[in-house]
Scaffold this motif. Structure first.
Motif, PDB file in Angstrom:
ATOM      1  N   GLY A 193       6.038  -3.598  -1.849  1.00 45.29           N
ATOM      2  CA  GLY A 193       4.518  -4.168  -1.703  1.00 45.29           C
ATOM      3  C   GLY A 193       4.512  -6.176  -1.261  1.00 45.29           C
ATOM      4  N   GLU A 194       3.363  -6.324  -0.918  1.00 41.90           N
ATOM      5  CA  GLU A 194       2.916  -7.712  -0.487  1.00 41.90           C
ATOM      6  C   GLU A 194       3.099  -7.996  -1.664  1.00 41.90           C
ATOM      7  OE1 GLU A 194      -0.888  -7.412   0.238  1.00 41.90           O
ATOM      8  OE2 GLU A 194      -1.772  -7.958  -1.137  1.00 41.90           O
ATOM      9  N   LYS A 195       3.427  -9.796  -1.597  1.00 38.97           N
ATOM     10  CA  LYS A 195       4.709 -10.973  -2.569  1.00 38.97           C
ATOM     11  C   LYS A 195       3.840 -12.351  -2.027  1.00 38.97           C
ATOM     12  CE  LYS A 195       7.624  -8.368  -5.638  1.00 38.97           C
ATOM     13  NZ  LYS A 195       7.580  -7.127  -4.123  1.00 38.97           N
ATOM     14  N   CYS A 196       4.110 -13.275  -3.064  1.00 38.60           N
ATOM     15  CA  CYS A 196       3.678 -14.819  -2.618  1.00 38.60           C
ATOM     16  C   CYS A 196       4.596 -14.961  -1.927  1.00 38.60           C
ATOM     17  CB  CYS A 196       2.345 -15.175  -3.597  1.00 38.60           C
ATOM     18  SG  CYS A 196       2.476 -16.914  -3.838  1.00 38.60           S
ATOM     19  N   VAL A 197       4.040 -16.302  -1.475  1.00 37.30           N
ATOM     20  CA  VAL A 197       5.516 -16.787  -1.086  1.00 37.30           C
ATOM     21  C   VAL A 197       6.124 -17.662  -2.150  1.00 37.30           C
ATOM     22  CG1 VAL A 197       4.639 -18.966  -0.264  1.00 37.30           C
ATOM     23  CG2 VAL A 197       6.076 -18.444   1.582  1.00 37.30           C
TER      24      VAL A 197
END
Length: 118
Positions: A31-35
């Motif tokens: 899933g999505e992740k922070c840089v």
């Protein structure tokens, strides 16, 4: 087939053609992740990370959104994970073929050595 399509396909594969970018994609499989998570987990400098993320965004493989000061990245097309899985399968086949060839070569050499000793 249209030359532009060949070019687009080649550009897509070029975007995947770096170990860091493959690591980024595999890191996004859940899933999505922070840089900020990329730089910590993948041990990559922020400037280098930005360049790789830019290449993946340019090919529209990744999407991003702002959440306060954070930039959150996600994969636009989950099929990219299927591509990576297929590549892994091909690599496993190649390694197995190489191991089989080496095994045959070793058996042949051992057979030669045994005949020479007799």
């Amino acid at each position: 087939m249209d030359e532009r399509l060949f070019g687009m396909e080649a550009d897509f594969f070029k975007a995947l053609a770096h170990p860091t970018r493959v690591k980024i994609l595999k890191h996004l499989i859940d899933g999505e992740k922070c840089v900020c998570e990329f730089t910590e987990v993948l041990d990559i400098e922020q400037s280098n990370m930005s360049q790789h993320l830019s290449i993946l965004r340019k090919q529209n493989i990744l999407g991003s959104r702002k959440e306060g000061l954070k930039v959150i990245y996600s994969v636009n097309y989950p099929q990219v994970f299927e591509i990576l899985d297929l590549v892994e399968e091909i690599l496993v086949c190649q390694v197995n073929e190489t191991l089989n060839l080496l095994s045959k070569k070793v058996k042949s050499r051992l057979s030669e050595i045994t005949r020479d000793e007799i």
